[in-house]
Design an enzyme around this catalytic site. Structure first.
Site, PDB file in Angstrom:
ATOM      1  N   CYS A 116      43.807 -56.950  10.355  1.00  0.00           N
ATOM      2  CA  CYS A 116      43.278 -57.219  11.415  1.00  0.00           C
ATOM      3  C   CYS A 116      43.356 -56.066  12.445  1.00  0.00           C
ATOM      4  CB  CYS A 116      44.417 -58.281  12.234  1.00  0.00           C
ATOM      5  SG  CYS A 116      44.564 -59.810  11.282  1.00  0.00           S
ATOM      6  N   HIS A 256      43.905 -57.815  20.172  1.00  0.00           N
ATOM      7  CA  HIS A 256      43.566 -58.502  18.930  1.00  0.00           C
ATOM      8  C   HIS A 256      44.042 -59.812  19.239  1.00  0.00           C
ATOM      9  CE1 HIS A 256      43.472 -60.121  15.012  1.00  0.00           C
ATOM     10  NE2 HIS A 256      44.746 -60.006  14.833  1.00  0.00           N
ATOM     11  N   ASN A 286      42.455 -66.722  15.200  1.00  0.00           N
ATOM     12  CA  ASN A 286      42.637 -65.086  14.712  1.00  0.00           C
ATOM     13  C   ASN A 286      41.441 -64.874  13.702  1.00  0.00           C
ATOM     14  OD1 ASN A 286      43.448 -62.749  13.584  1.00  0.00           O
ATOM     15  ND2 ASN A 286      45.340 -63.142  13.231  1.00  0.00           N
TER      16      ASN A 286
HETATM   17  N1  ACO Z   1      52.736 -77.704  13.357  1.00  0.00           N
HETATM   18  C1  ACO Z   1      54.082 -78.064  13.728  1.00  0.00           C
HETATM   19  N2  ACO Z   1      54.925 -77.471  13.349  1.00  0.00           N
HETATM   20  C2  ACO Z   1      55.019 -76.282  12.599  1.00  0.00           C
HETATM   21  C3  ACO Z   1      53.826 -75.603  12.472  1.00  0.00           C
HETATM   22  C4  ACO Z   1      52.571 -76.350  12.680  1.00  0.00           C
HETATM   23  N3  ACO Z   1      51.333 -75.875  12.522  1.00  0.00           N
HETATM   24  N4  ACO Z   1      53.953 -74.564  11.833  1.00  0.00           N
HETATM   25  C5  ACO Z   1      55.278 -74.294  11.808  1.00  0.00           C
HETATM   26  N5  ACO Z   1      55.835 -75.449  12.392  1.00  0.00           N
HETATM   27  C6  ACO Z   1      57.370 -75.774  12.390  1.00  0.00           C
HETATM   28  C7  ACO Z   1      58.049 -74.902  11.462  1.00  0.00           C
HETATM   29  O1  ACO Z   1      58.425 -75.445  10.216  1.00  0.00           O
HETATM   30  C8  ACO Z   1      59.598 -74.712  12.204  1.00  0.00           C
HETATM   31  O2  ACO Z   1      60.151 -75.825  12.074  1.00  0.00           O
HETATM   32  P1  ACO Z   1      61.818 -75.762  11.662  1.00  0.00           P
HETATM   33  O3  ACO Z   1      62.434 -75.292  12.861  1.00  0.00           O
HETATM   34  O4  ACO Z   1      61.967 -77.393  11.339  1.00  0.00           O
HETATM   35  O5  ACO Z   1      61.970 -74.905  10.325  1.00  0.00           O
HETATM   36  C9  ACO Z   1      59.140 -74.845  13.846  1.00  0.00           C
HETATM   37  O6  ACO Z   1      57.673 -75.323  13.858  1.00  0.00           O
HETATM   38  C10 ACO Z   1      59.240 -73.304  14.288  1.00  0.00           C
HETATM   39  O7  ACO Z   1      58.700 -72.526  13.618  1.00  0.00           O
HETATM   40  P2  ACO Z   1      58.692 -70.878  13.873  1.00  0.00           P
HETATM   41  O8  ACO Z   1      58.196 -70.175  12.675  1.00  0.00           O
HETATM   42  O9  ACO Z   1      60.005 -70.522  14.612  1.00  0.00           O
HETATM   43  O10 ACO Z   1      57.470 -70.764  14.974  1.00  0.00           O
HETATM   44  P3  ACO Z   1      57.241 -69.654  16.066  1.00  0.00           P
HETATM   45  O11 ACO Z   1      57.667 -70.017  17.591  1.00  0.00           O
HETATM   46  O12 ACO Z   1      57.859 -68.367  15.515  1.00  0.00           O
HETATM   47  O13 ACO Z   1      55.693 -69.667  16.080  1.00  0.00           O
HETATM   48  C11 ACO Z   1      53.852 -68.580  14.762  1.00  0.00           C
HETATM   49  C12 ACO Z   1      55.245 -69.526  14.723  1.00  0.00           C
HETATM   50  C13 ACO Z   1      52.962 -68.970  15.799  1.00  0.00           C
HETATM   51  C14 ACO Z   1      53.356 -68.437  13.389  1.00  0.00           C
HETATM   52  C15 ACO Z   1      54.472 -67.042  15.413  1.00  0.00           C
HETATM   53  O14 ACO Z   1      55.696 -66.651  14.595  1.00  0.00           O
HETATM   54  C16 ACO Z   1      53.389 -66.158  15.279  1.00  0.00           C
HETATM   55  O15 ACO Z   1      52.579 -66.084  15.802  1.00  0.00           O
HETATM   56  N6  ACO Z   1      53.698 -65.000  14.419  1.00  0.00           N
HETATM   57  C17 ACO Z   1      52.638 -63.985  14.395  1.00  0.00           C
HETATM   58  C18 ACO Z   1      51.516 -64.302  13.378  1.00  0.00           C
HETATM   59  C19 ACO Z   1      50.329 -63.330  13.443  1.00  0.00           C
HETATM   60  O16 ACO Z   1      49.864 -62.965  14.605  1.00  0.00           O
HETATM   61  N7  ACO Z   1      49.751 -63.222  12.124  1.00  0.00           N
HETATM   62  C20 ACO Z   1      48.495 -62.526  12.088  1.00  0.00           C
HETATM   63  C21 ACO Z   1      48.617 -61.150  11.809  1.00  0.00           C
HETATM   64  S1  ACO Z   1      47.259 -60.461  11.884  1.00  0.00           S
HETATM   65  C22 ACO Z   1      46.809 -59.914  10.295  1.00  0.00           C
HETATM   66  O17 ACO Z   1      46.522 -58.984   9.829  1.00  0.00           O
HETATM   67  C23 ACO Z   1      46.125 -61.077   9.587  1.00  0.00           C
END
Ligand code: ACO
Length: 331
Positions: A116, A256, A286
């Site tokens: 990314c 980004h 993304n």
């Molecule tokens: N729909 C509903 N529930 C979901 C979903 C979904 N799509 N995905 C996860 N959940 C659930 C999980 O199972 C978890 O449930 P649990 O508490 O019962 O276990 C709950 O939601 C909370 O999950 P978290 O991981 O704590 O959620 P968080 O607030 O951290 O958000 C997210 C998750 C959006 C992925 C966040 O962590 C994030 O944006 N991280 C950065 C990701 C990113 O930017 N990646 C790209 C990098 S760039 C590259 O090089 C590709």
């Protein structure tokens, strides 16, 4: 005394697939909700390339439009850099395929993979190549089709990504315009946080690998999130300091587009109001290396970039990698 030659962006373009996949569409396929996705990420919909479209197709479309907007012919291009983590095939490079598609017969061509952060990496490297006088018309393209690497059964990753390409033409411009500074970084110890484990030489593709979905995106979301909120602000501050620019002078901050909460945290670190931050993550998700050049194109098209404006582009990604450039908009 002649003023210093810098590399300036003199044309921008995009290649965006038409098919739209909304959060409501995803609700039909997996256990998720529009409400969860919007609150956690800010994403409402993303584009998904049709099966017959490959990365070089989107990249060539973006390159063609960028050249047109720059008023340059493909035969003037002397270097093509494609930032991608999803090439058409392991080799040859996607850049070579783009070179053939657009007829840039004089151009050298290679790919760069910083996931990314790829576009910022490519922009800063290409800017050096132009500043030294070695190259005079460079296409810097960010293009990715992450929908082909997503595990569509994994709700924690499949809702995040989308497909697209964006391109800029870099050419010599005189001070005060052009790319003023850049800062790039990497921390390979963070590689396990976000990767596609199989499909390379470590774990070549096999029926077992495919059955376990190890050829798809694996991510420790919370850890990536923590890294991203810190690094986006920090690297922007470093690039601004290097350029001798104060954060309050920035006209437009183009981060980004991974998650609206990461973008807001970075803007807070720089004390920038959200009116000076470009956001389109709601419409594309993304798009990896394509996200910044697509945002740059849309900002330009919407009249939010004017000659002389100070712009910061900043990215983070798998690797881990990060980077920021400060640009004085040249056209
Ligand atoms: N729909 C509903 N529930 C979901 C979903 C979904 N799509 N995905 C996860 N959940 C659930 C999980 O199972 C978890 O449930 P649990 O508490 O019962 O276990 C709950 O939601 C909370 O999950 P978290 O991981 O704590 O959620 P968080 O607030 O951290 O958000 C997210 C998750 C959006 C992925 C966040 O962590 C994030 O944006 N991280 C950065 C990701 C990113 O930017 N990646 C790209 C990098 S760039 C590259 O090089 C590709």
């Amino acid at each position: 005394m002649r003023s210093k030659v810098r590399a300036g962006i003199v044309g921008v373009g995009v290649g965006i697939p038409e098919p739209v996949l909304t959060n409501h569409d995803l609700e039909q396929r997996i256990d998720t909700s529009d409400e969860w996705i919007v609150t956690r990420t800010g994403i409402r919909e993303r584009r998904v390339a049709p099966p017959d479209v490959a990365t070089s197709d989107l990249a060539a479309q973006a390159a063609h439009q960028a050249l047109q907007n720059a008023g340059r012919g493909a035969e003037e291009v002397d270097l093509i850099v494609v930032a991608t983590a999803t090439p058409d095939m392991p080799w040859p490079s996607t850049a070579c395929l783009v070179q053939a598609k657009i007829g840039a017969v004089r151009a050298a061509a290679f790919d760069l993979n910083a996931v990314c952060s790829g576009f910022v990496y490519a922009l800063w490297m290409a800017a050096q190549a132009v500043e030294t006088g070695a190259y005079r018309c460079v296409l810097v393209i960010g293009a990715d089709i992450l929908s082909r690497q997503v595990n569509w059964e994994d709700r924690s990753t499949c809702v995040l990504f989308g497909d697209g390409a964006g391109a800029v033409v870099l050419a010599p411009v005189e001070e005060p315009y052009g790319v003023l500074s850049g800062v790039l970084g990497a921390d390979g110890t963070g590689a396990p946080l976000l990767n596609v484990p199989a499909g390379g030489t470590r774990e070549p593709l096999s029926p077992e690998v495919i059955a376990c979905k190890r050829h798809t995106i694996h991510m420790r979301g919370r850890e990536v999130f923590k890294f991203a909120v810190t690094i986006m602000g920090e690297v922007s501050v470093q690039a601004l300091e290097k350029a001798g620019i104060a954060p309050e002078e920035v006209n437009l901050f183009i981060p980004h587009q991974a998650n609206i909460r990461i973008i807001q945290a970075a803007a807070e670190r720089l004390n920038l109001p959200m009116e000076r931050v470009f956001v389109n993550v709601d419409r594309y998700g993304n798009t990896s290396a394509a996200s910044i050049p697509i945002a740059v194109y849309e900002a330009w098209e919407q009249g939010r970039l004017k000659k002389g404006d100070l712009v910061v582009v900043v990215g983070f990604g798998a690797g881990l990698t990060w980077g920021a450039c400060v640009i004085r908009w040249a056209y």
